[in-house]
Scaffold this motif. Structure first.
Motif, short mmCIF file in Angstrom:
data_model
loop_
_atom_site.label_atom_id
_atom_site.label_comp_id
_atom_site.label_asym_id
_atom_site.label_seq_id
_atom_site.Cartn_x
_atom_site.Cartn_y
_atom_site.Cartn_z
N TYR A 60 0.85 -1.35 -0.03
CA TYR A 60 0.04 0.04 0.03
C TYR A 60 0.90 1.15 -0.02
O TYR A 60 0.87 2.00 0.85
CB TYR A 60 -1.06 -0.04 1.09
CG TYR A 60 -1.92 -1.26 1.28
CD1 TYR A 60 -2.94 -1.22 0.33
CD2 TYR A 60 -1.37 -2.40 2.03
CE1 TYR A 60 -3.77 -2.38 0.36
CE2 TYR A 60 -2.22 -3.60 1.84
CZ TYR A 60 -3.43 -3.32 1.17
OH TYR A 60 -4.11 -4.78 0.96
N SER A 62 2.11 5.05 -0.86
CA SER A 62 1.34 6.47 -0.75
C SER A 62 0.94 6.96 -2.28
O SER A 62 0.12 7.73 -2.34
CB SER A 62 2.15 7.30 -0.32
OG SER A 62 3.47 7.49 -0.68
N ASP A 63 1.68 6.49 -3.43
CA ASP A 63 1.45 7.01 -4.68
C ASP A 63 1.27 5.81 -5.64
O ASP A 63 2.11 5.63 -6.55
CB ASP A 63 2.44 7.93 -5.17
CG ASP A 63 2.29 8.77 -6.40
OD1 ASP A 63 0.97 8.67 -6.62
OD2 ASP A 63 3.16 9.11 -7.03
N SER A 124 -4.39 1.32 -5.38
CA SER A 124 -4.66 2.33 -6.62
C SER A 124 -6.42 2.53 -6.14
O SER A 124 -6.63 3.71 -6.47
CB SER A 124 -4.77 1.63 -7.92
OG SER A 124 -3.31 1.49 -8.03
N TYR A 126 -8.08 2.56 -3.49
CA TYR A 126 -8.19 3.65 -2.16
C TYR A 126 -7.80 5.05 -2.45
O TYR A 126 -8.34 5.81 -2.11
CB TYR A 126 -7.20 2.85 -1.25
CG TYR A 126 -7.86 1.67 -0.61
CD1 TYR A 126 -9.33 1.46 -0.47
CD2 TYR A 126 -7.14 0.66 -0.12
CE1 TYR A 126 -9.72 0.26 0.09
CE2 TYR A 126 -7.38 -0.46 0.54
CZ TYR A 126 -8.80 -0.72 0.78
OH TYR A 126 -9.34 -1.70 1.06
N HIS A 127 -6.55 5.17 -3.20
CA HIS A 127 -6.09 6.45 -3.62
C HIS A 127 -6.91 7.11 -4.49
O HIS A 127 -7.10 8.36 -4.40
CB HIS A 127 -4.65 6.06 -4.44
CG HIS A 127 -3.77 7.39 -4.37
ND1 HIS A 127 -3.11 8.07 -3.63
CD2 HIS A 127 -3.94 8.50 -5.59
CE1 HIS A 127 -2.37 9.00 -4.17
NE2 HIS A 127 -2.99 9.35 -5.07
N GLN A 128 -7.65 6.64 -5.53
CA GLN A 128 -8.30 7.11 -6.47
C GLN A 128 -9.96 7.32 -5.99
O GLN A 128 -10.51 8.27 -6.47
CB GLN A 128 -8.29 6.28 -7.93
CG GLN A 128 -7.00 6.45 -8.51
CD GLN A 128 -7.05 5.81 -9.66
OE1 GLN A 128 -6.01 5.05 -9.83
NE2 GLN A 128 -7.93 5.87 -10.62
N SER A 157 -2.35 4.45 1.57
CA SER A 157 -2.29 4.48 0.17
C SER A 157 -2.68 6.06 -0.33
O SER A 157 -2.72 6.14 -1.63
CB SER A 157 -3.54 3.60 -0.42
OG SER A 157 -3.28 2.17 -0.05
N GLY A 158 -2.72 6.91 0.78
CA GLY A 158 -3.00 8.33 0.43
C GLY A 158 -4.44 8.25 0.14
O GLY A 158 -5.00 9.37 -0.52
N GLY A 159 -5.51 7.57 0.61
CA GLY A 159 -6.78 7.43 0.63
C GLY A 159 -7.75 8.24 1.52
O GLY A 159 -7.10 8.69 2.51
N ARG A 205 -7.03 13.27 3.82
CA ARG A 205 -6.03 12.60 3.19
C ARG A 205 -4.89 12.82 3.74
O ARG A 205 -3.76 11.72 4.05
CB ARG A 205 -6.14 12.79 1.68
CG ARG A 205 -7.28 11.99 1.13
CD ARG A 205 -7.33 12.48 -0.27
NE ARG A 205 -8.75 11.70 -1.23
CZ ARG A 205 -8.89 10.87 -1.50
NH1 ARG A 205 -7.61 9.92 -1.93
NH2 ARG A 205 -9.89 10.40 -2.21
N HIS A 209 -2.40 10.28 6.14
CA HIS A 209 -1.30 9.65 5.48
C HIS A 209 -0.17 9.79 6.37
O HIS A 209 0.83 8.84 6.83
CB HIS A 209 -1.11 10.13 4.09
CG HIS A 209 0.06 9.50 3.43
ND1 HIS A 209 1.39 10.06 3.27
CD2 HIS A 209 0.25 8.30 3.08
CE1 HIS A 209 2.03 9.39 2.67
NE2 HIS A 209 1.50 8.05 2.58
#
Length: 243
Positions: A60, A62-63, A124, A126-128, A157-159, A205, A209
């Motif tokens: 997971y 961050s980007d 991906s 979670y991030h999007q 994940s930056g979510g 977010r 994070h």
């Protein structure tokens, strides 16, 4: 019994075998505020520590890579659906069924069910997604034990996530790092704002994070285990990776 929760306690014979091994410590993924549920271990002289689940930053990041199929996902959830957990899932997620994309190893009775999701695509998603709620089994909300791993995965994940009404999360995150509602009504208010207010969404977010990377990766948990065992690494500076 009052809430019709399953009894997942060990048998007395298993308890005895654990205690007879004279362990250096016993751990629970639950926060210290819930230690009343583990009092018999302490009464028997065992050292009990809280060692929560965390974020595996190798799975997971961050980007994570952009995935076109997640471009317009509003609300996402990854997990199984079965009668016991459905008590919570239907309260917290079903009202958003028209905006929800769900993945899991068992079929969901929701139109947005997308089957199984490859593990390498989860970060991906979670991030999007605009929002990926953290929903636990029913006993977690009321007892503050067995908090699951999803909050660490999503934030790592930056979510953006909002938990169910489980105040035990406050032992690990402050109110600027994680949204923890006090009721189902407040949860729905938070969801609405997270979907409509981009600045609000992005702020949580970022703060969430940072909190995970600073305190809640499995590198931190490994370091804690070594400390509890009295083991010093040859190169202390490498105990926690430089993120």
């Amino acid at each position: 019994q009052r809430h019709q929760f399953p009894n997942n306690s060990f048998t007395e014979s298993v308890n005895g075998r654990i205690l007879s091994s004279d362990p250096t410590f016993l751990f629970t993924i639950s926060p210290e505020s819930s230690f009343e549920y583990y009092a018999k271990w302490i009464d028997h002289g065992a050292r009990l520590v809280s060692l929560p689940l965390a974020c595996d930053t190798t799975l997971y990041p961050s980007d994570p890579p952009f995935k076109a199929e997640f471009r317009d996902v509003q609300i996402a959830f990854v997990g199984g659906y079965w009668p016991y957990k459905a008590r919570q899932l239907d309260r917290y997620l079903k009202p958003y069924a028209d905006h929800l994309k769900v993945f899991g190893y068992s079929r969901w009775p929701y139109a947005g069910y997308g089957g199984r999701l490859p593990e390498q695509n989860e970060a991906s998603l979670y991030h999007q997604a605009k929002l990926s709620p953290t929903i636990n089994e029913p006993h977690v909300e009321l007892m503050g034990i067995d908090l699951n791993e999803r909050v660490f995965k999503v934030l790592g994940s930056g979510g953006m996530t909002i938990t169910d009404a489980t105040p035990a999360y406050r032992e690990w995150f402050d109110d600027q790092e994680l949204l923890v509602p006090g009721s189902i009504v407040e949860y729905h208010e938070m969801v609405r704002r997270a979907l409509e207010d981009d600045e609000f969404n992005q702020r949580y977010r970022r703060n969430g994070h940072r909190a995970v990377i600073a305190r809640h990766t499995y590198a931190h948990r490994a370091k804690r285990v070594l400390d509890l065992l009295g083991i010093q690494l040859a190169h202390p500076s490498e105990n926690i990776p430089d993120y």
